[in-house]
Design an enzyme around this catalytic site. Structure first.
Site, PDB file in Angstrom:
ATOM      1  N   ASP A 104     -39.714  75.218 -10.149  1.00 13.24           N
ATOM      2  CA  ASP A 104     -40.307  74.685  -8.918  1.00 13.24           C
ATOM      3  C   ASP A 104     -39.238  74.364  -7.883  1.00 13.24           C
ATOM      4  OD1 ASP A 104     -39.486  72.685 -10.645  1.00 13.24           O
ATOM      5  OD2 ASP A 104     -40.947  71.233  -9.953  1.00 13.24           O
ATOM      6  N   ASP A 107     -32.262  71.762  -7.227  1.00 11.94           N
ATOM      7  CA  ASP A 107     -31.683  70.599  -6.529  1.00 11.94           C
ATOM      8  C   ASP A 107     -30.176  70.596  -6.790  1.00 11.94           C
ATOM      9  OD1 ASP A 107     -31.069  68.131  -5.470  1.00 11.94           O
ATOM     10  OD2 ASP A 107     -32.647  67.028  -6.472  1.00 11.94           O
TER      11      ASP A 107
HETATM   12  C1  PRP Z   1     -37.111  68.815 -11.816  1.00 12.46           C
HETATM   13  C2  PRP Z   1     -37.474  70.248 -11.476  1.00 12.46           C
HETATM   14  C3  PRP Z   1     -36.332  71.039 -12.035  1.00 12.46           C
HETATM   15  C4  PRP Z   1     -35.161  70.083 -11.941  1.00 12.46           C
HETATM   16  C5  PRP Z   1     -34.319  70.470 -10.775  1.00 12.46           C
HETATM   17  O1  PRP Z   1     -37.570  68.545 -13.098  1.00 12.46           O
HETATM   18  O2  PRP Z   1     -38.708  70.630 -12.029  1.00 12.46           O
HETATM   19  O3  PRP Z   1     -36.557  71.398 -13.375  1.00 12.46           O
HETATM   20  O4  PRP Z   1     -35.704  68.770 -11.751  1.00 12.46           O
HETATM   21  O5  PRP Z   1     -33.259  69.579 -10.620  1.00 12.46           O
HETATM   22  P1  PRP Z   1     -31.738  69.991 -10.711  1.00 12.46           P
HETATM   23  O6  PRP Z   1     -31.549  71.263  -9.941  1.00 12.46           O
HETATM   24  O7  PRP Z   1     -31.048  68.824 -10.046  1.00 12.46           O
HETATM   25  O8  PRP Z   1     -31.355  70.124 -12.141  1.00 12.46           O
HETATM   26  P2  PRP Z   1     -37.813  67.076 -13.659  1.00 12.46           P
HETATM   27  O9  PRP Z   1     -36.660  66.692 -14.530  1.00 12.46           O
HETATM   28  O10 PRP Z   1     -38.166  66.145 -12.528  1.00 12.46           O
HETATM   29  O11 PRP Z   1     -39.079  67.269 -14.627  1.00 12.46           O
HETATM   30  P3  PRP Z   1     -40.563  67.806 -14.309  1.00 12.46           P
HETATM   31  O12 PRP Z   1     -40.451  69.288 -14.072  1.00 12.46           O
HETATM   32  O13 PRP Z   1     -41.317  67.485 -15.557  1.00 12.46           O
HETATM   33  O14 PRP Z   1     -41.082  67.073 -13.100  1.00 12.46           O
END
Ligand code: PRP
Length: 183
Positions: A104, A107
């Protein structure tokens, strides 16, 4: 618009249009391989990417497996720590298959960096990444993506799978959360 949303960044229609385009690109890229007998597996990174993956799969006209992984970053901060742990692994082997990871949001990039390295060790035919969103942040890990849906600002973004404290994932659009909600 939901009362906790300050601004809609991408409407339901804009997302649908972009997902259809990305699905078309995947169809173009993978059709020939599938016709030659190769296998494609679309991997969803739970939970945020579930809605994107479901729409993307239906926008892509090649036979594909769908599989799911869940990962978690160590640490309690809002930002990824870079130490990632597999909470739920894929059900099937990806050996010899063409893997498309549907995320999704990109970051810090640390989640995808870990995932790509991890998946590569399982001897797939290829690994590509499609991320619906890429945040415009400094120091992001250099992740090569086949497709990015939208570039987005470094704001607290929710909807279409993305949450704040497990809420707002089911909003059909992507919007910026009002700061008073999380402060
Ligand atoms: C979010 C998103 C990505 C990750 C991106 O997941 O879905 O997997 O963070 O962040 P990064 O590029 O800084 O690593 P999250 O840990 O919030 O879990 P979720 O998908 O269950 O909401």
């Amino acid at each position: 618009m939901h009362k906790d949303i300050r601004e809609i960044l991408f409407t339901e229609d804009e997302i649908a249009e972009r997902v259809a385009q990305i699905g078309g690109e995947l169809t173009d890229k993978y059709s020939k391989l599938v016709a030659e007998g190769e296998s494609v597996v679309l991997v969803c990174v739970l939970r945020g990417a579930a809605i994107f993956m479901a729409d993307l799969a239906r926008a892509t006209e090649v036979p594909m497996e769908m599989d799911y992984m869940a990962v978690s970053s160590y640490g309690s901060g809002a930002k990824s720590s870079g130490v990632v742990r597999i909470v739920k692994d894929l059900t099937a082997s990806i050996e010899g298959k063409h893997v498309i990871v549907a995320e999704d949001i990109l970051d810090t990039g640390l989640t995808l960096q870990f995932l790509i390295e991890n998946l590569q060790t399982r001897n797939p035919a290829s690994v590509e990444v499609v991320s619906l969103l890429r945040k415009n942040v400094k120091g992001q890990a250099p992740i090569r993506c086949l497709q990015i849906g939208f570039e987005c600002p470094d704001e607290f973004i929710v909807g279409y799978g993305l949450d704040y404290a497990e809420r707002y994932r089911n909003l059909p659009y992507i919007g910026v959360l009002r700061p008073e909600v999380y402060r």
